[in-house]
Design a protein around this motif. Sequence first.
Motif, short mmCIF file in Angstrom:
data_model
loop_
_atom_site.label_atom_id
_atom_site.label_comp_id
_atom_site.label_asym_id
_atom_site.label_seq_id
_atom_site.Cartn_x
_atom_site.Cartn_y
_atom_site.Cartn_z
N ASP A 423 0.81 -1.22 0.00
CA ASP A 423 0.00 0.00 0.00
C ASP A 423 0.84 1.27 0.00
O ASP A 423 0.31 2.37 -0.09
CB ASP A 423 -0.98 0.00 1.18
CG ASP A 423 -0.28 -0.11 2.53
OD1 ASP A 423 0.96 0.04 2.58
OD2 ASP A 423 -0.96 -0.35 3.54
N ASP A 427 3.18 6.01 -2.78
CA ASP A 427 3.45 7.15 -1.90
C ASP A 427 4.58 8.02 -2.45
O ASP A 427 5.44 7.55 -3.20
CB ASP A 427 3.82 6.67 -0.50
CG ASP A 427 2.61 6.15 0.26
OD1 ASP A 427 1.49 6.33 -0.24
OD2 ASP A 427 2.80 5.56 1.35
N HIS A 428 4.54 9.29 -2.08
CA HIS A 428 5.60 10.26 -2.38
C HIS A 428 5.68 10.63 -3.86
O HIS A 428 6.73 11.04 -4.35
CB HIS A 428 6.97 9.74 -1.91
CG HIS A 428 6.97 9.27 -0.49
ND1 HIS A 428 7.21 7.96 -0.15
CD2 HIS A 428 6.72 9.93 0.67
CE1 HIS A 428 7.12 7.83 1.16
NE2 HIS A 428 6.83 9.01 1.69
N ASN A 432 4.09 17.13 -0.05
CA ASN A 432 3.23 18.00 0.76
C ASN A 432 1.87 18.25 0.10
O ASN A 432 1.39 19.38 0.02
CB ASN A 432 3.94 19.34 1.02
CG ASN A 432 3.34 20.07 2.20
OD1 ASN A 432 2.77 19.45 3.10
ND2 ASN A 432 3.46 21.39 2.21
N GLU A 433 1.27 17.18 -0.40
CA GLU A 433 -0.05 17.27 -1.01
C GLU A 433 -0.99 16.31 -0.27
O GLU A 433 -0.55 15.32 0.32
CB GLU A 433 0.01 16.88 -2.49
CG GLU A 433 0.76 17.87 -3.37
CD GLU A 433 -0.04 19.13 -3.61
OE1 GLU A 433 -1.27 19.10 -3.48
OE2 GLU A 433 0.59 20.17 -3.93
N PRO A 434 -2.31 16.57 -0.28
CA PRO A 434 -3.25 15.64 0.35
C PRO A 434 -3.26 14.30 -0.39
O PRO A 434 -2.89 14.24 -1.57
CB PRO A 434 -4.60 16.37 0.23
CG PRO A 434 -4.43 17.34 -0.89
CD PRO A 434 -3.00 17.75 -0.84
N PRO A 435 -3.67 13.22 0.29
CA PRO A 435 -3.71 11.90 -0.37
C PRO A 435 -4.58 11.93 -1.63
O PRO A 435 -5.57 12.66 -1.71
CB PRO A 435 -4.34 11.01 0.71
CG PRO A 435 -4.04 11.70 1.99
CD PRO A 435 -4.08 13.16 1.69
N GLU A 437 -5.94 9.39 -5.25
CA GLU A 437 -6.05 8.07 -5.84
C GLU A 437 -5.21 7.99 -7.10
O GLU A 437 -5.13 8.95 -7.88
CB GLU A 437 -7.51 7.76 -6.18
CG GLU A 437 -8.34 7.34 -4.97
CD GLU A 437 -9.68 6.76 -5.38
OE1 GLU A 437 -10.11 7.01 -6.53
OE2 GLU A 437 -10.31 6.06 -4.56
N LYS A 448 -3.67 4.32 -3.47
CA LYS A 448 -3.63 5.62 -2.80
C LYS A 448 -2.18 6.11 -2.72
O LYS A 448 -1.26 5.33 -2.57
CB LYS A 448 -4.25 5.53 -1.41
CG LYS A 448 -5.75 5.40 -1.41
CD LYS A 448 -6.32 5.62 -0.02
CE LYS A 448 -7.85 5.54 -0.02
NZ LYS A 448 -8.44 6.63 -0.81
N SER A 449 -2.03 7.43 -2.81
CA SER A 449 -0.70 8.04 -2.70
C SER A 449 -0.73 9.08 -1.60
O SER A 449 -1.60 9.95 -1.55
CB SER A 449 -0.30 8.71 -4.02
OG SER A 449 0.92 9.44 -3.85
N SER A 450 0.21 8.96 -0.68
CA SER A 450 0.39 9.94 0.39
C SER A 450 1.74 10.62 0.23
O SER A 450 2.70 10.01 -0.25
CB SER A 450 0.30 9.27 1.76
OG SER A 450 -0.96 8.65 1.94
N SER A 451 1.80 11.87 0.63
CA SER A 451 3.07 12.62 0.49
C SER A 451 4.06 12.16 1.54
O SER A 451 3.67 11.77 2.65
CB SER A 451 2.82 14.11 0.63
OG SER A 451 2.00 14.56 -0.42
#
Length: 451
Positions: A423, A427-428, A432-435, A437, A448-451
């Motif tokens: 999962d 990511d990255h 510095n952006e909101p999660p 798809e 999902k992508s998280s910063s």
Amino acid sequence: MLTAISNALCRITGSNVGAQTVSEFLIGQSELVNLTSPAASALATTTQRQPPKPPPVNTKASEAELVTEQPTLLSDPGARAVVSSRAFADFTPKASFEIKKCDVHRLEEGPPGQAELTREQGLHYYRTMQTIRRMELKADQLYKQKIIRGFCHLYDGQEACAMGIEAAINPTDHVITAYRAHGYTYTRGVPVKQILAELTGRKGGIAKGKGGSMHMYAPNFYGGNGIVGAQVPLGAGIALACKYLGNNQVCVTLYGDGAANQGQIFEAYNMAALWKLPCIFICENNKYGMGTSVERSSASTDYYRRGDYIPGLRVDGMDVLSVREATKFAADHCRAGKGPILMELQTYRYHGHSMSDPGVSYRTREEIQEVRSKSDPIAMLKDRMLSNKMAAMEEFKEMDSEIRKEIEEAALFATSDSEPPLDALCDHIFHNEPPLEVRGTTPWSKLKSSS
């Protein structure tokens, strides 16, 4: 004989042997004996501490080893200071060395023909280069065990380039290089364990296990780039940012002789010269672009002249002092507002182009061995320091032992740390952006992508 010695010491010190053995008594009086004297050294070698007391003195140790060990036997800080000062009193703190004169292009004069080296600098350079060498040899081993997979380009043989450049610039200056990036990743401050963990694809790696051999990053270090020559225009862009911000920083932009004929490099030269960017273009000429010698791939092998209207230097890339002095010269040139400068570092890689290349189908084993025996950068520095009494052989042996231990511990971490979870695959992507798809391999597969 020992009994007579102990009785004499009892009369001098007012101590009572009592139930102690003679050896225990003599060891107990070590704070009162100047262990740096020849007689005391001989005395120390005839005594053994018994459990549960501290470990025994090695009866076969040399005098130099005993001097090194003495601070651990002395509890009084003043005594330790005396031993330490005597132990290092004979070392030369600083020395000057003749270095190979650089060939120059469009310059009235080049870097100096002499370089000063302090004892502390020499030991630091040695430790850094030896760590890179051992790290690369461990990577070779892990690759052959199929623990490291994919592309892997090793840097052993070229250590003087990375160390010399780092010694000449500031931590706030910038470095970008091609895919032979492990050495620069280390000199830019990344621990060995994070480098090896990145090579094995573990989440403790410097790029969270998702970059691998060619994509490692650190503050003011922009990789590791897998496309041949593509990092050179990026380096010019970093230099443009330095000039725009007016921060008096430079960007060291590295590429190999195999990329030297790329058109984008000459475009970057042109813009850097037009805008007088503080960019040090460096060609690491290790004689072979993959399996093709420079004589077969380039009509002109004077890479330091390739900038034409940009000043250039040709440097002995196997000598850390030559690289350091030339890079200092180049950095001063850029900081003075004179625009870019081009350096060619004549170096040599011991391994093949990558781990899939045995490295002996286009060059002989004898050629490799000759370079190792005559021009090895680590051996050259070590010999200089020993011949000028700047260090002792025991120091190098101890340092080598510490480095081997560090590499083994790093390899253990790199093989035992967990892999990044599935999962975390996306990511990255953004900073510095909101999660958000991200589409997977099919339209209905969402990640999902998280910063």
